[in-house]
Scaffold this active site. Structure first.
Site, PDB file in Angstrom:
ATOM      1  N   GLN A  38       3.527   9.959   1.282  1.00  6.70           N
ATOM      2  CA  GLN A  38       4.435   8.785   1.631  1.00  6.70           C
ATOM      3  C   GLN A  38       5.610   9.624   0.333  1.00  6.70           C
ATOM      4  OE1 GLN A  38       3.006   5.132   2.418  1.00  6.70           O
ATOM      5  NE2 GLN A  38       4.437   5.127   3.492  1.00  6.70           N
TER       6      GLN A  38
ATOM      7  N   HIS B  72      -3.539   0.859   8.217  1.00  7.91           N
ATOM      8  CA  HIS B  72      -2.529   1.814   8.150  1.00  7.91           C
ATOM      9  C   HIS B  72      -2.071   2.904   6.867  1.00  7.91           C
ATOM     10  CE1 HIS B  72       2.290   0.892   7.556  1.00  7.91           C
ATOM     11  NE2 HIS B  72       2.306   1.615   6.808  1.00  7.91           N
ATOM     12  N   GLU B  73      -2.855   3.198   5.960  1.00  7.49           N
ATOM     13  CA  GLU B  73      -2.666   4.055   5.650  1.00  7.49           C
ATOM     14  C   GLU B  73      -3.406   5.188   5.247  1.00  7.49           C
ATOM     15  OE1 GLU B  73      -0.792   3.580   3.289  1.00  7.49           O
ATOM     16  OE2 GLU B  73       0.142   1.288   3.213  1.00  7.49           O
TER      17      GLU B  73
ATOM     18  N   GLY C  66       1.122  -0.809   0.313  1.00 12.39           N
ATOM     19  CA  GLY C  66      -0.333  -0.214   0.125  1.00 12.39           C
ATOM     20  C   GLY C  66       0.546   1.165   0.178  1.00 12.39           C
TER      21      GLY C  66
ATOM     22  N   HIS D 112      -1.852   7.170   8.200  1.00 12.45           N
ATOM     23  CA  HIS D 112      -0.538   7.777   7.049  1.00 12.45           C
ATOM     24  C   HIS D 112      -1.312   9.249   6.931  1.00 12.45           C
ATOM     25  CE1 HIS D 112       2.807   5.982   6.237  1.00 12.45           C
ATOM     26  NE2 HIS D 112       2.344   4.779   6.070  1.00 12.45           N
TER      27      HIS D 112
ATOM     28  N   CYS E  74       6.647  -0.417   6.490  1.00 15.67           N
ATOM     29  CA  CYS E  74       5.709   1.030   6.333  1.00 15.67           C
ATOM     30  C   CYS E  74       6.942   1.415   5.306  1.00 15.67           C
ATOM     31  CB  CYS E  74       5.772   2.079   7.689  1.00 15.67           C
ATOM     32  SG  CYS E  74       5.638   3.174   7.121  1.00 15.67           S
ATOM     33  N   LEU E  75       6.567   1.569   4.193  1.00 20.63           N
ATOM     34  CA  LEU E  75       8.306   1.860   3.613  1.00 20.63           C
ATOM     35  C   LEU E  75       8.777   2.941   3.546  1.00 20.63           C
ATOM     36  CD1 LEU E  75       5.711   1.313  -0.140  1.00 20.63           C
ATOM     37  CD2 LEU E  75       7.385   0.160   0.553  1.00 20.63           C
TER      38      LEU E  75
END
Ligand code: ZN
Length: 183
Positions: A52, A132-133, A47, A136, A90-91
């Site tokens: 990000q 998670h997204e 995702g 963010h 997490c990226l």
């Protein structure tokens, strides 16, 4: 046209800034969704949220169990009866994975990039990804979902990884490999 953007890492203030609702469902939004999708698939990740790569709008993409999609202005309803606790990456924290507690199921209501209403129902990894997204988009990061001791250990590993301000960090310590579970 593929357009892979660079992903901001922990320490960049945009990751702590709540994103603004999308108002205009226009060509720019279509380009944003395409860029997010390309960047997510290139990582590869499960995702990606618009902040990000540095865009402060309430949009995320997902890539779970072979299904790639996106959601604009998500509004979540969590099933509070059942939880899951498992590895999450997490990226914006490359190479680091922590066990994070999440609702097992979630219903996300929002819009697609053309302004059509969408209801996205997920369990397990998709539910984890949606939560998670959406975090963010509120400036919340997965380390915030850890209990006090786990968060202290996570911050130690984050400091050790020392990736603030670099795009290609050298990871010195990692509890688990990410295996494409970064989000
Ligand atoms: Zn993330």
């Amino acid at each position: 046209m593929v357009s892979v953007q660079s992903i901001r890492l922990f320490g960049d203030p945009i990751l702590r800034t709540p994103a603004a609702p999308v108002v205009d469902f226009d060509k720019e939004l279509e380009r944003l969704v395409a860029d997010l999708t390309d960047t997510m698939l290139d990582a590869p990740g499960a995702g990606l949220a618009a902040p990000q790569p540095g865009v402060g709008l309430r949009v995320f993409t997902y890539n779970v169990d072979g299904v790639v999609g996106h959601l604009v202005n998500p509004d979540l309803t969590l099933d509070v009866d059942e939880e899951q606790c498992g590895p999450e990456g997490c990226l914006s924290f490359p190479g680091l994975t922590f066990d994070v507690r999440r609702a097992m199921r979630v219903v996300a209501r929002g819009w697609d990039m053309h302004g059509e209403p969408v209801t996205l129902e997920g369990s397990e990894l998709l539910a984890r990804c949606i939560q998670h997204e959406t975090d963010h988009l509120d400036g919340i990061l997965f380390i915030d979902r850890l209990d006090r001791d786990a968060r202290r250990e996570a911050m130690r590993l984050v400091r050790e990884a020392d990736f603030a301000g670099t795009s290609r960090p050298v990871i010195k310590a990692s509890p688990h490999a990410t295996f494409g579970r970064g989000m």
